[in-house]
Design a protein around this motif. Structure first.
Motif, PDB file in Angstrom:
ATOM      1  N   THR A  12       0.826  -1.202   0.000  1.00  0.00           N
ATOM      2  CA  THR A  12       0.000   0.000   0.000  1.00  0.00           C
ATOM      3  C   THR A  12       0.860   1.253   0.000  1.00  0.00           C
ATOM      4  OG1 THR A  12      -1.762  -1.157   1.191  1.00  0.00           O
ATOM      5  CG2 THR A  12      -1.822   1.253   1.217  1.00  0.00           C
ATOM      6  N   LEU A  13       1.781   1.327   0.950  1.00  0.00           N
ATOM      7  CA  LEU A  13       2.686   2.473   1.038  1.00  0.00           C
ATOM      8  C   LEU A  13       4.061   2.160   0.456  1.00  0.00           C
ATOM      9  CD1 LEU A  13       2.031   3.751   4.685  1.00  0.00           C
ATOM     10  CD2 LEU A  13       0.792   4.311   2.584  1.00  0.00           C
ATOM     11  N   SER A  14       4.449   0.903   0.564  1.00  0.00           N
ATOM     12  CA  SER A  14       5.800   0.490   0.201  1.00  0.00           C
ATOM     13  C   SER A  14       5.730  -0.826  -0.574  1.00  0.00           C
ATOM     14  CB  SER A  14       6.646   0.318   1.471  1.00  0.00           C
ATOM     15  OG  SER A  14       7.959  -0.036   1.165  1.00  0.00           O
ATOM     16  N   LEU A  98      19.384  -0.119   7.222  1.00  0.00           N
ATOM     17  CA  LEU A  98      18.108  -0.138   6.522  1.00  0.00           C
ATOM     18  C   LEU A  98      17.568   1.278   6.370  1.00  0.00           C
ATOM     19  CD1 LEU A  98      16.436  -3.075   8.502  1.00  0.00           C
ATOM     20  CD2 LEU A  98      17.415  -3.215   6.195  1.00  0.00           C
ATOM     21  N   VAL A  99      16.929   1.553   5.238  1.00  0.00           N
ATOM     22  CA  VAL A  99      16.250   2.832   4.997  1.00  0.00           C
ATOM     23  C   VAL A  99      14.935   2.515   4.290  1.00  0.00           C
ATOM     24  CG1 VAL A  99      16.334   5.093   3.902  1.00  0.00           C
ATOM     25  CG2 VAL A  99      18.434   4.076   4.780  1.00  0.00           C
ATOM     26  N   ALA A 100      13.837   3.049   4.797  1.00  0.00           N
ATOM     27  CA  ALA A 100      12.526   2.784   4.216  1.00  0.00           C
ATOM     28  C   ALA A 100      12.299   3.635   2.971  1.00  0.00           C
ATOM     29  CB  ALA A 100      11.436   3.062   5.242  1.00  0.00           C
ATOM     30  N   GLU A 101      11.699   3.006   1.966  1.00  0.00           N
ATOM     31  CA  GLU A 101      11.333   3.703   0.734  1.00  0.00           C
ATOM     32  C   GLU A 101       9.843   3.515   0.471  1.00  0.00           C
ATOM     33  OE1 GLU A 101      13.753   2.686  -2.594  1.00  0.00           O
ATOM     34  OE2 GLU A 101      15.614   2.671  -1.443  1.00  0.00           O
ATOM     35  N   PHE A 102       9.232   4.541  -0.133  1.00  0.00           N
ATOM     36  CA  PHE A 102       7.804   4.517  -0.396  1.00  0.00           C
ATOM     37  C   PHE A 102       7.530   4.693  -1.893  1.00  0.00           C
ATOM     38  CE2 PHE A 102       8.429   6.137   3.869  1.00  0.00           C
ATOM     39  CZ  PHE A 102       7.550   5.373   4.613  1.00  0.00           C
ATOM     40  N   PHE A 103       6.315   4.335  -2.298  1.00  0.00           N
ATOM     41  CA  PHE A 103       5.875   4.674  -3.640  1.00  0.00           C
ATOM     42  C   PHE A 103       5.858   6.203  -3.765  1.00  0.00           C
ATOM     43  CE2 PHE A 103       3.657   0.525  -2.956  1.00  0.00           C
ATOM     44  CZ  PHE A 103       4.300  -0.194  -3.950  1.00  0.00           C
ATOM     45  N   PRO A 108       3.806  12.708  -0.334  1.00  0.00           N
ATOM     46  CA  PRO A 108       2.972  13.899  -0.581  1.00  0.00           C
ATOM     47  C   PRO A 108       1.545  13.736  -0.052  1.00  0.00           C
ATOM     48  CG  PRO A 108       4.287  13.408  -2.516  1.00  0.00           C
ATOM     49  CD  PRO A 108       4.463  12.250  -1.580  1.00  0.00           C
ATOM     50  N   ALA A 109       0.970  12.534  -0.205  1.00  0.00           N
ATOM     51  CA  ALA A 109      -0.394  12.312   0.294  1.00  0.00           C
ATOM     52  C   ALA A 109      -0.442  12.381   1.814  1.00  0.00           C
ATOM     53  CB  ALA A 109      -0.908  10.959  -0.186  1.00  0.00           C
ATOM     54  N   LEU A 110       0.533  11.774   2.479  1.00  0.00           N
ATOM     55  CA  LEU A 110       0.572  11.808   3.940  1.00  0.00           C
ATOM     56  C   LEU A 110       0.667  13.243   4.449  1.00  0.00           C
ATOM     57  CD1 LEU A 110       3.074   8.880   4.717  1.00  0.00           C
ATOM     58  CD2 LEU A 110       0.575   8.828   4.854  1.00  0.00           C
ATOM     59  N   ARG A 111       1.539  14.018   3.837  1.00  0.00           N
ATOM     60  CA  ARG A 111       1.736  15.401   4.279  1.00  0.00           C
ATOM     61  C   ARG A 111       0.508  16.257   3.979  1.00  0.00           C
ATOM     62  NH1 ARG A 111       8.117  15.507   2.512  1.00  0.00           N
ATOM     63  NH2 ARG A 111       8.924  14.854   4.542  1.00  0.00           N
ATOM     64  N   LYS A 112      -0.151  15.988   2.881  1.00  0.00           N
ATOM     65  CA  LYS A 112      -1.361  16.742   2.531  1.00  0.00           C
ATOM     66  C   LYS A 112      -2.469  16.444   3.534  1.00  0.00           C
ATOM     67  CE  LYS A 112      -4.513  17.570  -1.380  1.00  0.00           C
ATOM     68  NZ  LYS A 112      -5.804  17.136  -0.779  1.00  0.00           N
ATOM     69  N   TRP A 113      -2.696  15.171   3.824  1.00  0.00           N
ATOM     70  CA  TRP A 113      -3.719  14.817   4.818  1.00  0.00           C
ATOM     71  C   TRP A 113      -3.412  15.487   6.157  1.00  0.00           C
ATOM     72  CZ3 TRP A 113      -3.238   9.153   2.944  1.00  0.00           C
ATOM     73  CH2 TRP A 113      -4.274   8.850   2.065  1.00  0.00           C
ATOM     74  N   HIS A 114      -2.160  15.378   6.581  1.00  0.00           N
ATOM     75  CA  HIS A 114      -1.775  15.926   7.874  1.00  0.00           C
ATOM     76  C   HIS A 114      -2.002  17.438   7.918  1.00  0.00           C
ATOM     77  CE1 HIS A 114       1.108  17.113  11.114  1.00  0.00           C
ATOM     78  NE2 HIS A 114       0.602  16.043  11.689  1.00  0.00           N
TER      79      HIS A 114
END
Length: 224
Positions: A12-14, A98-103, A108-114
């Motif tokens: 979903t996110l990654s 380890l470093v997490a990567e997202f689609f 941008p969607a997370l920051r917009k919702w927040h």
């Protein structure tokens, strides 16, 4: 009106491969040493006891690790496995292994919702410790301030049972479950959330294991 957005992670996110390949490959050789070196950690002791109870294995670390590897090979969402993986990943992120990567659409969607005042939470089969480490060490920096709650199979329950979503709604303080929207790439999880009265969005990403699934009757999107 949506007051809460609750998000699945894997698929979903990654990308699923980040979990099933990168993270699993990192944890696999470290499970045995972690159990042996952290035997005094209450979380490890409890996880080991749960592995023994679920598997019937009474032997030493090697036998426990064989069970854990078998669960990993089958991608079983078993709580003690997720606990041990999460502890190992937590250190891996902290040490920079380890470093997490997202689609590309996710941050941008997370920051917009927040920014719009929508409150964010996560419900993943991965442990809360692993989730927090994941969002704290990403290619976009520390994203943990965006989230108010993290849920896993230990503190909420199985992801394919409506009772888990009812429990989460209670913790969130959502008197109307229709104010919660759940995003997931797994139709069975969406069915359970909808049964609990939540709004649902199926995330059908091309190339992901569930990208071609039938998401009816849920609203479906190719991105967040």
């Amino acid at each position: 009106m949506t007051e809460w957005v609750v998000l699945d992670i894997e698929g979903t996110l990654s990308a699923t491969d980040q979990v099933l390949v990168t993270l699993y490959d990192y944890a696999r050789p470290r499970l045995g040493p972690w159990i042996d070196e952290h035997g005094d950690d209450p979380a490890v002791r409890e996880a080991v006891a749960q592995v023994r109870e679920l598997s019937g294995v009474a032997g030493g670390t090697d036998e426990l690790v064989a069970v854990l590897h078998g669960w990993m090979d089958a991608d079983r969402k078993v709580t003690p496995l997720k606990t041990l993986q999460g502890l190992i990943w937590q250190r891996g992120y902290a040490e920079g292994d380890l470093v997490a990567e997202f689609f590309p659409d996710v941050v941008p969607a997370l920051r917009k919702w927040h920014a719009e005042g929508v409150r964010l939470a996560v419900f993943s089969s991965g442990s809360v410790a692993g989730q927090v480490a994941f969002f704290a060490h990403t290619t976009d920096g520390d994203l943990t301030p965006l989230f108010e709650h993290h849920f896993d199979t230990a503190n909420a329950g199985p992801k394919r049972e409506a009772s888990s979503y009812l429990k989460i709604a209670s913790v969130l303080g959502a008197e109307d479950p229709g104010t919660i929207t759940f995003y997931s790439d797994v139709p069975a999880e969406l069915h359970a959330a909808a049964e609990a009265g939540w709004r649902t969005v199926g995330v059908a990403r091309e190339g992901e294991p569930h990208g071609g699934d039938d998401f009816a009757p849920h609203r479906t999107a190719a991105a967040l």
